[in-house]
Design an enzyme around this catalytic site. Structure first.
Site, PDB file in Angstrom:
ATOM      1  N   HIS A 297      36.932   7.333 -61.971  1.00  0.00           N
ATOM      2  CA  HIS A 297      36.637   8.067 -63.152  1.00  0.00           C
ATOM      3  C   HIS A 297      36.127   7.014 -64.403  1.00  0.00           C
ATOM      4  O   HIS A 297      35.720   7.488 -65.412  1.00  0.00           O
ATOM      5  CB  HIS A 297      37.785   8.694 -63.840  1.00  0.00           C
ATOM      6  CG  HIS A 297      38.298   9.839 -63.270  1.00  0.00           C
ATOM      7  ND1 HIS A 297      38.004  11.311 -63.457  1.00  0.00           N
ATOM      8  CD2 HIS A 297      39.277   9.920 -62.088  1.00  0.00           C
ATOM      9  CE1 HIS A 297      38.645  11.983 -62.785  1.00  0.00           C
ATOM     10  NE2 HIS A 297      39.417  11.382 -61.806  1.00  0.00           N
ATOM     11  N   LYS A 482      36.837  12.604 -79.332  1.00  0.00           N
ATOM     12  CA  LYS A 482      37.172  12.000 -78.099  1.00  0.00           C
ATOM     13  C   LYS A 482      37.697  10.895 -78.246  1.00  0.00           C
ATOM     14  O   LYS A 482      38.096  10.359 -79.352  1.00  0.00           O
ATOM     15  CB  LYS A 482      35.823  11.653 -77.307  1.00  0.00           C
ATOM     16  CG  LYS A 482      34.708  10.950 -78.362  1.00  0.00           C
ATOM     17  CD  LYS A 482      33.503  10.568 -77.415  1.00  0.00           C
ATOM     18  CE  LYS A 482      32.339  11.848 -77.288  1.00  0.00           C
ATOM     19  NZ  LYS A 482      32.205  12.365 -76.118  1.00  0.00           N
ATOM     20  N   ARG A 483      38.422  10.233 -77.275  1.00  0.00           N
ATOM     21  CA  ARG A 483      39.046   8.989 -77.445  1.00  0.00           C
ATOM     22  C   ARG A 483      38.143   7.819 -78.097  1.00  0.00           C
ATOM     23  O   ARG A 483      36.790   7.877 -77.839  1.00  0.00           O
ATOM     24  CB  ARG A 483      39.460   8.399 -76.058  1.00  0.00           C
ATOM     25  CG  ARG A 483      40.774   8.988 -75.671  1.00  0.00           C
ATOM     26  CD  ARG A 483      41.924   9.157 -76.365  1.00  0.00           C
ATOM     27  NE  ARG A 483      42.406   7.676 -76.873  1.00  0.00           N
ATOM     28  CZ  ARG A 483      43.511   7.068 -76.305  1.00  0.00           C
ATOM     29  NH1 ARG A 483      44.329   7.790 -75.157  1.00  0.00           N
ATOM     30  NH2 ARG A 483      43.887   5.805 -76.435  1.00  0.00           N
ATOM     31  N   LYS A 488      31.628   4.570 -76.347  1.00  0.00           N
ATOM     32  CA  LYS A 488      31.701   6.156 -76.881  1.00  0.00           C
ATOM     33  C   LYS A 488      30.675   5.952 -78.099  1.00  0.00           C
ATOM     34  O   LYS A 488      30.394   6.859 -78.668  1.00  0.00           O
ATOM     35  CB  LYS A 488      32.710   6.706 -76.974  1.00  0.00           C
ATOM     36  CG  LYS A 488      33.543   6.991 -75.694  1.00  0.00           C
ATOM     37  CD  LYS A 488      34.813   7.652 -75.955  1.00  0.00           C
ATOM     38  CE  LYS A 488      35.800   8.175 -74.534  1.00  0.00           C
ATOM     39  NZ  LYS A 488      35.170   9.112 -73.482  1.00  0.00           N
ATOM     40  N   THR A 590      33.551  15.571 -70.553  1.00  0.00           N
ATOM     41  CA  THR A 590      34.197  16.924 -70.458  1.00  0.00           C
ATOM     42  C   THR A 590      33.924  17.556 -71.740  1.00  0.00           C
ATOM     43  O   THR A 590      33.647  19.029 -71.520  1.00  0.00           O
ATOM     44  CB  THR A 590      35.063  17.258 -69.587  1.00  0.00           C
ATOM     45  OG1 THR A 590      36.235  16.151 -70.687  1.00  0.00           O
ATOM     46  CG2 THR A 590      35.178  16.762 -68.217  1.00  0.00           C
ATOM     47  N   LYS A 594      32.441  21.595 -72.926  1.00  0.00           N
ATOM     48  CA  LYS A 594      33.126  22.428 -73.804  1.00  0.00           C
ATOM     49  C   LYS A 594      32.333  22.933 -74.917  1.00  0.00           C
ATOM     50  O   LYS A 594      32.212  24.199 -75.275  1.00  0.00           O
ATOM     51  CB  LYS A 594      34.489  22.066 -74.375  1.00  0.00           C
ATOM     52  CG  LYS A 594      35.669  21.625 -73.225  1.00  0.00           C
ATOM     53  CD  LYS A 594      36.674  20.527 -73.631  1.00  0.00           C
ATOM     54  CE  LYS A 594      37.184  20.354 -72.377  1.00  0.00           C
ATOM     55  NZ  LYS A 594      38.061  18.917 -72.549  1.00  0.00           N
TER      56      LYS A 594
HETATM   57  C1  26V Z   1      42.751   4.087 -68.656  1.00  0.00           C
HETATM   58  C2  26V Z   1      43.373   3.283 -69.835  1.00  0.00           C
HETATM   59  C3  26V Z   1      44.791   3.559 -69.953  1.00  0.00           C
HETATM   60  C4  26V Z   1      45.324   2.509 -70.741  1.00  0.00           C
HETATM   61  C5  26V Z   1      44.501   2.061 -71.924  1.00  0.00           C
HETATM   62  C6  26V Z   1      43.175   1.644 -71.536  1.00  0.00           C
HETATM   63  C7  26V Z   1      42.566   2.405 -70.380  1.00  0.00           C
HETATM   64  C8  26V Z   1      41.349   2.367 -70.391  1.00  0.00           C
HETATM   65  C9  26V Z   1      40.816   3.284 -69.376  1.00  0.00           C
HETATM   66  C10 26V Z   1      41.676   3.900 -68.545  1.00  0.00           C
HETATM   67  C11 26V Z   1      40.849   4.947 -67.439  1.00  0.00           C
HETATM   68  C12 26V Z   1      40.302   6.116 -67.964  1.00  0.00           C
HETATM   69  C13 26V Z   1      39.799   6.789 -67.033  1.00  0.00           C
HETATM   70  C14 26V Z   1      39.128   8.134 -67.803  1.00  0.00           C
HETATM   71  O1  26V Z   1      39.874   8.497 -68.385  1.00  0.00           O
HETATM   72  N1  26V Z   1      37.876   8.509 -67.574  1.00  0.00           N
HETATM   73  C15 26V Z   1      37.426   9.386 -68.046  1.00  0.00           C
HETATM   74  O2  26V Z   1      37.462  10.557 -67.006  1.00  0.00           O
HETATM   75  C16 26V Z   1      36.979  11.824 -67.494  1.00  0.00           C
HETATM   76  C17 26V Z   1      37.113  12.851 -66.228  1.00  0.00           C
HETATM   77  O3  26V Z   1      36.422  12.218 -65.147  1.00  0.00           O
HETATM   78  C18 26V Z   1      35.360  11.702 -67.624  1.00  0.00           C
HETATM   79  O4  26V Z   1      34.987  12.945 -68.173  1.00  0.00           O
HETATM   80  C19 26V Z   1      35.111  10.436 -68.703  1.00  0.00           C
HETATM   81  O5  26V Z   1      33.774  10.296 -68.628  1.00  0.00           O
HETATM   82  C20 26V Z   1      35.974   9.072 -68.217  1.00  0.00           C
HETATM   83  O6  26V Z   1      35.724   8.295 -69.171  1.00  0.00           O
END
Ligand code: 26V
Length: 742
Positions: A297, A482-483, A488, A590, A594
């Protein structure tokens, strides 16, 4: 569902002297009582979705809708003098961060809706994603104690608890099942850690801080905890029916690994098969290679997990042994395939004292997929290029989707009714019928404009009530929700808005159509720069909103505690969806889908699923700007100098970070942010200045186009009409057919 019985009981329900929480629990439990049973998993292929996050959103309205009793419930409660909206006070369980967790929820919804057996496994966190407050413009995190409302939609299964063994402790994993309603009822099984106080910390928090060894170990414990519980259960279930030969296991169980967080399950699976069932290592690995699939992801290097061998050995010595064995086995296979040393190193599972979980996933998984066409392309040519060269058949694309039940039927009843009227009700069960909207008439355009007006008014009323900012309904609504992450580029939006502001002030913009910019974003608690950007947005919003000379045409609002429930209102009321990530960095997005489905045009870069959105809805009905992936690559190669892109005009906006226009509360963080853009050697990592000028001009163009109300509504309708592809029903059908075989 036994609808008549439910409605009968509901009619008889006494609501006097009961508070909202009690009523919520009573009505929910009533629905659970008559909902029916979770579908059988026996005797046929099932798929399982292992995910550290499930961002389900509010259950009440969605579940009643899925059960087909929402409208009647509203009526019965209204007859008793109770407005169903009172249950909005019940906050949703935010057991996820953002896109990845929400996608998991959409997938469960679509699978149940399509009658496909897909079940979820995750963690029942005591506290979900923090609640965000804003103090003096800064983000403050408050605990999300979601269970204080009760948890009527889950059933604790005491008799199915399991023991999870670490070297230094044993933890009880107790399952809570949340039924997922649709054509069939699937389950989301969330495990809660119980036992000693230390054991309980394992399911206490979503993403505990992992900047210390203790924090990292806790996170590793969490990942192992739910993975081991899930796979232990699936193995037991299999052995009960088919005995100790595991050759039919892959055929009956497809396991999807949602990013690398559950990847440790592969080692646990092999550990159990070899230790408990005495299979040889290569037999066990072979079965694993037909059972697991991996979805990536993100390509951001900081999010690609690797675990110090030392840590894994400390709490999971047997698992560590298995990981090492897989790594050695993989190295041999790489040699056999004729890889160079360098290539083998690139794919290595163990190197420099660390286990590389993405490499492990790619090596073992039967299928590896990215989440949008461009993202999968990048996986093949960049992140996993070597693996793609030696294992080309593993790689697939599965462009994300969103459930049109929550993101259109539930959140936009008015637009749904218009679609019913225009193309019939068939689209609700067969989303491809949405394309029937394409030949819309002027009458539909008129009605669509009225729907948008109503949804916008609802949104603006909500914002006025929640945030204390009132905005007239004639404003064009732009939204970036969004986050918060630098890639972003919320910062780029703020700069562009400042440029608009200065242009309005100086009179150089002429008659701008009144515009509102909505931001909503949580920052990871330890992500300093992201928090600075939140402060900056709030500073800018205060200034712009209080300027009497411009605030009839420009406003900015930062909505606090952006979450699924807020999103439902924003996507329905917005005109323009801002999706402006640095090309190549947003895997899919995503939120963009929406907004599209609710008739907002996309203003964005050629990134993630934006590309597929404009491919389907037409470039002419959206607003694309900025550097492409190829252009970014060139800039990187030739040495990008952000200063060269800073127009005098943009300079005014950027320099507000350091010229005293805004206060960072004496923290020095605005200066740090400014320096990150212009002062360091590898400044402006996310190419904000490269794209800023394009962005500003694009916004101006949108404002001009918006003056043609009908023309703009037509663009919006075209987006709705071509959004069927982005229903997660389509995505899930693809997974079911091309990966899971269910
Ligand atoms: C996780 C974490 C957790 C702790 C804090 C920092 C951090 C940074 C990155 C991640 C992984 C996140 C992966 C994620 O959420 N990806 C998103 O996945 C969506 C569903 O596939 C996608 O639409 C988004 O573009 C993508 O950023």
């Amino acid at each position: 569902m036994e609808k008549a019985l439910f409605l009968q009981d509901l009619k008889e329900l006494n609501i006097k002297n009961k508070n909202v929480i009690d009523l919520y629990n009573e009505i929910s439990l009533l629905a659970m009582k008559y909902a029916g049973d979770i579908g059988d998993t026996k005797g046929k292929s099932n798929a399982y979705y292992l995910s550290m996050e499930f961002l389900m959103g509010r259950s009440f309205y969605n579940n009643l809708m899925e059960l087909g009793v929402l409208e009647e419930t509203k009526q019965i409660l209204a007859d008793k003098g109770l407005d169903v909206n009172v249950f909005e006070e019940i906050e949703d369980a935010a057991l996820g961060n953002g896109g990845l967790g929400r996608l998991a929820a959409c997938f469960l919804d679509s699978a149940a809706g399509l009658g496909l057996p897909l079940h979820g496994y995750g963690i029942r966190y005591k506290y979900g994603l923090f609640k965000q407050a804003i103090k003096n413009g800064f983000q403050v995190e408050l605990p999300d104690d979601w269970q204080r409302f009760g948890d009527p939609w889950s059933v604790r299964r005491e008799d199915e608890k399991r023991q999870i063994e670490y070297a230094d402790m044993t933890v009880t994993a107790v399952p809570y099942d949340m039924p997922v309603f649709g054509k069939r009822i699937n389950y989301l099984r969330l495990w809660q850690a119980e036992g000693s106080a230390e054991a309980e910390t394992i399911s206490q928090y979503l993403y505990p801080a992992d900047d210390t060894e203790e924090g990292k170990l806790l996170r590793l414990r969490q990942e192992y905890f739910f993975s081991a519980a899930a796979i232990g259960e699936l193995i037991d279930r299999y052995v009960k029916s088919y005995g100790k030969k595991f050759d039919k296991f892959p055929e009956l169980n497809s396991i999807q690994l949602n990013d690398t967080h559950p990847v440790i399950v592969i080692a646990e699976f092999i550990r159990v098969l070899t230790k408990t069932y005495r299979l040889s290592f290569s037999q066990a690995l072979n079965i694993a290679r037909h059972t697991f699939n991996y979805t990536n992801h993100t390509v951001l290097p900081e999010a690609l997990e690797c675990w110090k061998e030392e840590y894994v050995r400390k709490i999971l010595p047997d698992v560590s042994d298995v990981l090492t064995k897989i790594a050695v086995f993989a190295d041999r296979e790489f040699l056999k395939l004729g890889c160079s040393k360098e290539q083998a190193l690139g794919m290595a599972i163990f190197k420099g004292g660390n286990f590389y979980m993405a490499n492990l996933a790619v090596f073992v998984a039967k299928n590896v997929n990215g989440v949008a066409a461009l993202h999968t392309q990048i996986l093949k040519t960049n992140l996993f290029a070597t693996a793609h060269r030696f294992y080309p058949d593993k790689f697939q694309n599965k462009t994300n989707g969103i459930t049109h039940r929550r993101w259109l039927e539930l959140c936009n009843k008015e637009l749904s009714a218009l679609i019913d009227e225009t193309v019939g009700v068939g689209w609700r069960s067969d989303i491809s019928q949405l394309s029937g909207l394409n030949g819309f008439t002027q009458d539909t355009v008129d009605k669509f404009r009225e729907v948008k007006r109503v949804k916008k008014q609802q949104l603006l009323n909500y914002i006025a009530e929640k945030e204390g900012v009132s905005i007239p309904a004639n404003f064009t609504v732009f939204a970036q929700v969004k986050r918060l992450h630098e890639y972003k580029r919320q910062l780029m939006t703020v700069f562009a808005v400042l440029e608009l502001y200065y242009s309005i002030k100086s009179g150089s913009l002429g008659n701008m159509h009144p515009s509102l910019f909505i931001f909503g974003a949580k920052s990871a608690p330890s992500y300093k720069r992201a928090k600075t950007i939140i402060k900056f947005i709030n500073e800018v919003a205060d200034k712009i909103n209080s300027d009497e000379s411009t605030n009839s045409v420009l406003k900015v609002v930062f909505v606090r505690n952006y979450n699924v429930s807020y999103a439902e209102k924003i996507v329905a009321g917005a005109d323009v969806s801002l999706q402006v990530s640095t090309a190549g960095l947003e895997a899919s997005g995503t939120g963009n889908m929406k907004f599209m489905m609710n008739g907002a045009v996309t203003c964005g870069t050629m990134d993630g699923a934006n590309i597929e959105i404009v491919e389907r809805a037409g470039l002419e009905n959206n607003y694309i700007f900025g550097a492409t992936v190829e252009e970014i690559a060139k800039l990187k190669l030739n040495g990008y100098k952000p200063m060269e892109y800073l127009t005098d005009f943009a300079k005014n906006a950027v320099e507000t970070l350091i010229d005293g226009t805004f206060s960072d509360g004496g923290t020095g963080s605005f200066k740090e942010l400014y320096d990150s853009l212009l002062a360091s050697d590898n400044a402006d990592n996310y190419y904000v200045l490269r794209d800023l000028d394009d962005y500003f001009k694009t916004l101006v163009k949108i404002c001009e186009d918006y003056a043609d109300k009908d023309g703009f509504a037509r663009k919006q309708l075209k987006n709705v009409a071509n959004s069927a592809y982005f229903s997660s029903d389509r995505t899930i059908k693809e997974y079911a057919k091309e990966i899971w075989n269910i």
